[in-house]
Write a protein that holds these residues in place. Structure first.
Motif, short mmCIF file in Angstrom:
data_model
loop_
_atom_site.label_atom_id
_atom_site.label_comp_id
_atom_site.label_asym_id
_atom_site.label_seq_id
_atom_site.Cartn_x
_atom_site.Cartn_y
_atom_site.Cartn_z
N TRP A 35 0.83 -1.20 0.00
CA TRP A 35 0.00 0.00 0.00
C TRP A 35 0.87 1.25 0.00
O TRP A 35 0.58 2.22 -0.74
N GLU A 37 3.81 1.68 -1.24
CA GLU A 37 4.37 1.88 -2.58
C GLU A 37 3.31 2.41 -3.54
O GLU A 37 3.61 3.25 -4.40
N SER A 38 2.06 1.96 -3.37
CA SER A 38 0.99 2.45 -4.24
C SER A 38 0.69 3.92 -3.98
O SER A 38 0.14 4.61 -4.85
N GLU A 39 1.05 4.40 -2.80
CA GLU A 39 0.83 5.80 -2.43
C GLU A 39 2.08 6.66 -2.68
O GLU A 39 2.12 7.83 -2.29
#
Length: 222
Positions: A35, A37-39
């Motif tokens: 999560w 890394e996705s942000e």
């Protein structure tokens, strides 16, 4: 120290007390890293902010005992993570992909079917707007739910274990407590509760099957 399994009289056990995150869910660390890394954050940003950042630790402790609500926590913690991180449902976004621990849930159902009284004893991470407990599908399985946010105290405060026993209506010696944080076990042990440190889900379930005399596999097959 926990009692060795061979010295425990399983017939004397009547209650099973389960932690939530890391016991009834899978270990969330990998999901939180993904999560982050996705942000656009470093993989360890969630863990570091909640555990290593003094303000992050203070905010999380306040959330656990209901001094602040999840929405306020979302807003203030998002600011610590980074100016580009949106506060909207922050907790829900970080936790949404954490799967339930299905074998542990099956073990809990098997224990319930065998006549054990079940308690959920959880240090809360808020319930509004994101309620993590509803997602496991076993909320109604518990005879007693002691959520730190609601009772204004958190593990490892000995009083929260005493409250759980009082609500279960069972003596400490009749209960088994499962938690994935070692620091949460000694206060339960001091009261006379048999404790199990949750590590690998399969190994923890196997330990509980031997301790309680039930089979998670039979519950899964139903």
């Amino acid at each position: 120290m926990p009692q060795p399994l061979e010295t425990v009289d399983r017939q004397a056990k009547q209650g099973l007390i389960l932690d939530f995150a890391g016991v009834l869910t899978a270990d969330p660390l990998a999901v939180h890293r993904a999560w982050c890394e996705s942000e656009g954050l470093p993989p360890e940003a969630w863990r570091a902010t909640l555990n290593d950042n003094p303000e992050g630790r203070r905010l999380y402790a306040a959330l656990e005992i209901g001094e602040i609500g999840q929405e306020e926590w979302n807003r203030r913690t998002a600011a610590l993570l980074g100016t580009h991180v949106a506060p909207d449902n922050l907790m829900g976004r970080a936790w949404a992909a954490v799967p339930p621990a299905r074998r542990m849930a099956a073990l809990a159902r098997a224990a319930k079917s065998a006549g054990y009284r079940l308690a959920l004893l959880s240090n809360s991470f808020g319930t509004d707007p994101f309620n993590p407990y509803e997602r496991t599908g076993i909320w109604d399985l518990f005879d007693v739910c002691v959520i730190s946010e609601q009772v204004r105290m958190a593990k490892p405060d000995p009083a929260i274990y005493e409250l759980t026993l009082e609500r279960l209506g069972l003596p400490a010696q009749a209960c088994v407590f499962v938690d994935d944080h070692p620091r949460n076990l000694p206060p339960a042990e001091a009261l006379g509760i048999t404790t199990v440190l949750a590590t690998d889900e399969a190994a923890t379930v196997a330990e509980l099957e031997a301790l309680l005399g039930v089979s998670a596999a039979l519950s899964v097959q139903r």
